[in-house]
Enzyme design. Structure first.
Site, PDB file in Angstrom:
ATOM      1  N   SER A  68      -2.153  -9.270   6.873  1.00  0.00           N
ATOM      2  CA  SER A  68      -1.249  -8.492   8.598  1.00  0.00           C
ATOM      3  C   SER A  68       0.268  -9.628   8.959  1.00  0.00           C
ATOM      4  O   SER A  68      -0.739 -10.622   9.110  1.00  0.00           O
ATOM      5  CB  SER A  68      -1.699  -7.203   9.412  1.00  0.00           C
ATOM      6  OG  SER A  68      -1.144  -7.850  10.446  1.00  0.00           O
TER       7      SER A  68
ATOM      8  N   TYR B  53       6.949  -9.062   9.108  1.00  0.00           N
ATOM      9  CA  TYR B  53       7.787  -8.411  10.025  1.00  0.00           C
ATOM     10  C   TYR B  53       9.144  -9.160  10.333  1.00  0.00           C
ATOM     11  O   TYR B  53       8.951 -10.941  10.482  1.00  0.00           O
ATOM     12  CB  TYR B  53       7.573  -8.278  11.367  1.00  0.00           C
ATOM     13  CG  TYR B  53       6.458  -7.490  11.057  1.00  0.00           C
ATOM     14  CD1 TYR B  53       6.746  -6.201  10.706  1.00  0.00           C
ATOM     15  CD2 TYR B  53       5.530  -7.091  12.333  1.00  0.00           C
ATOM     16  CE1 TYR B  53       5.405  -4.655  10.629  1.00  0.00           C
ATOM     17  CE2 TYR B  53       4.902  -5.896  12.725  1.00  0.00           C
ATOM     18  CZ  TYR B  53       4.809  -5.204  11.834  1.00  0.00           C
ATOM     19  OH  TYR B  53       3.446  -4.082  12.441  1.00  0.00           O
TER      20      TYR B  53
ATOM     21  N   THR C 156       7.916  -5.066   6.211  1.00  0.00           N
ATOM     22  CA  THR C 156       7.920  -3.354   7.013  1.00  0.00           C
ATOM     23  C   THR C 156       9.586  -3.178   7.834  1.00  0.00           C
ATOM     24  O   THR C 156      10.061  -4.509   8.362  1.00  0.00           O
ATOM     25  CB  THR C 156       7.090  -4.096   7.615  1.00  0.00           C
ATOM     26  OG1 THR C 156       5.726  -4.252   7.000  1.00  0.00           O
ATOM     27  CG2 THR C 156       6.978  -2.631   8.749  1.00  0.00           C
TER      28      THR C 156
END
Length: 431
Positions: free
Chosen positions: A136, A160, A186
């Protein structure tokens, strides 16, 4: 894929059942429930209120979360009989890597809310199972530490896209250096969705310094923070000094690299949090940025958050390698289309790109339905977070093993021996 992982992918269901039932003879029952409802209930029962709200919550009235589950319920598996299914093989190939099953672990931010070992525990479980773990962008443990725990097992990195391009470039370089085999950009979180469970508690983990380890471990981010301290006022004059304010300052300090006391006396932990909140994502992201990403990395690029066929076509035109049909687990838009409902049309528009799916997947039968409707691989999210909460790395391993086992048994009972035999004819819409 190792020989042991290949063996585990063959007849996984019977092996898993046998182990559980043998343990049952001695009075031992699974610490991690094997059914999705029991799994979530058990995890939420032990999690602190704010952690449970963040991990379990969705956008608005959570209609999209409910739609994700309802979409799976609208499809029925049509078994075929009198086929030799004495041996089943769950293995698939993706981006040049043979995987033991069509399962990967989705990126979940702030995993320290579930367990103190956070992403590191998940990395170890993923490595043991040989399944890809998507690090992540909002991790609680730097990607390099997780990669070191995984050996040669597959790992990808979620990006991101920050407002600071130099930071984006740094993240991509670090992902390449730590052996990531794909870059997952994302697209559906260029701003946070309206999440009442968190809002009603006034709780955002990042404001406590949680879930920003990729940033505080990055040299470019460190330089941005130092420049902010030198040239901008740090702090919010409207924040009242309360007991909770002090707790927040302590949390920021604990999560910042280095020794506690020097950090407590420094402006850097607070400046890091404020800097993150300002630059973490870019609402102005466009297709031109995806074209730039294609020039920045040799890694396969996967776009996460595709729900419209035209967006799939645009991605294919830019040379993207894969897409994830995803609504972010219902956490971003209330009343959005279910990922599974979007899958067939997106698949038809995807051309040669690999198509993955996440959001709402809870069982082995769900995985079979997703593959039948066009998915090459399925991402698992909340279920492994619940396993992490219940039993750390072992809990994540249990969840992976249970999903593989149920998929294997569902395939066999439906007359299928390999993943390639799961075709559109395997499911029908309910009348």
């Amino acid at each position: 894929m190792s020989k042991s992982e290949i063996a585990d992918a063959i007849n996984a269901g019977r092996q898993r059942q046998d182990r559980i039932y043998r343990d049952g003879v001695s009075g031992h029952v699974p610490a991690v429930p094997t059914d999705p409802a029991g799994l979530e209930e058990a995890a939420l029962a032990i999690l602190p209120d704010k952690a449970a709200a963040y991990l379990a919550g969705g956008a608005g009235s959570e209609a999209t979360m409910r739609a994700n589950r309802s979409a799976f319920d609208r499809w029925s598996i049509v078994p075929r009989v009198l086929r030799d299914v004495s041996e089943r093989d769950l293995s698939v190939e993706l981006f040049g890597r043979k995987l033991p099953s069509p399962i990967a672990l989705a990126p979940i931010g702030v995993l320290e809310l579930a367990h103190e070992d956070a992403d590191l525990a998940v990395a170890r479980a993923a490595a043991d199972a040989g399944v890809p773990f998507i690090f992540s962008n909002q991790a609680s443990v730097p990607m390099e530490d997780c990669a070191a725990a995984m050996g040669s097992s597959p790992r990808w990195f979620q990006l991101y896209w920050s407002t600071e391009d130099e930071l984006v470039h740094s993240f991509i370089r670090r992902a390449e250096d730590c052996g990531a085999e794909a870059l997952v950009i994302t697209l559906d979180t260029t701003m946070l969705g309206w999440r009442p469970r968190d809002l009603n508690r006034g709780s955002l983990p990042f404001s406590q310094g949680q879930g920003i380890a990729q940033y505080t471990s990055d040299p470019v981010f460190a330089r941005i923070v130092r420049n902010r301290i030198l040239h901008e006022p740090v702090g919010k004059p409207d924040v009242r000094l309360t007991r909770d304010t002090v707790r927040t300052l302590v949390s920021m300090t604990q999560h910042y690299p280095g020794r506690f006391l020097p950090n407590l006396l420094s402006a850097q932990p607070r400046a890091a949090v404020e800097t993150f909140l300002r630059i973490y994502s870019r609402p102005s992201l466009t297709w031109d940025d995806i074209a730039t990403a294609r020039e920045l990395t040799r890694l396969p690029i996967v776009l996460k958050g595709i729900l419209h066929p035209d967006d799939a076509r645009r991605a294919a035109d830019l040379g993207v390698d894969g897409i994830v049909v995803s609504n972010h687990g219902g956490r971003q838009i209330d009343g959005g289309i279910a990922s599974l409902d979007a899958l067939p049309a997106v698949k038809a528009a995807a051309g040669d790109m690999r198509v993955l799916l996440d959001s709402g997947v809870r069982t082995g039968a769900d995985i079979l339905k997703a593959i039948a409707l066009g998915a090459d691989l399925v991402l698992i999210g909340r279920p492994y977070a619940w396993g992490l909460a219940l039993a750390g790395s072992d809990g994540v391993s249990e969840v992976i093993a249970n999903l593989q086992a149920e998929l294997d048994l569902t395939m066999g009972l439906s007359g299928m021996r390999t993943i390639s035999e799961i075709t559109r004819e395997a499911v029908v819409p309910q009348q």
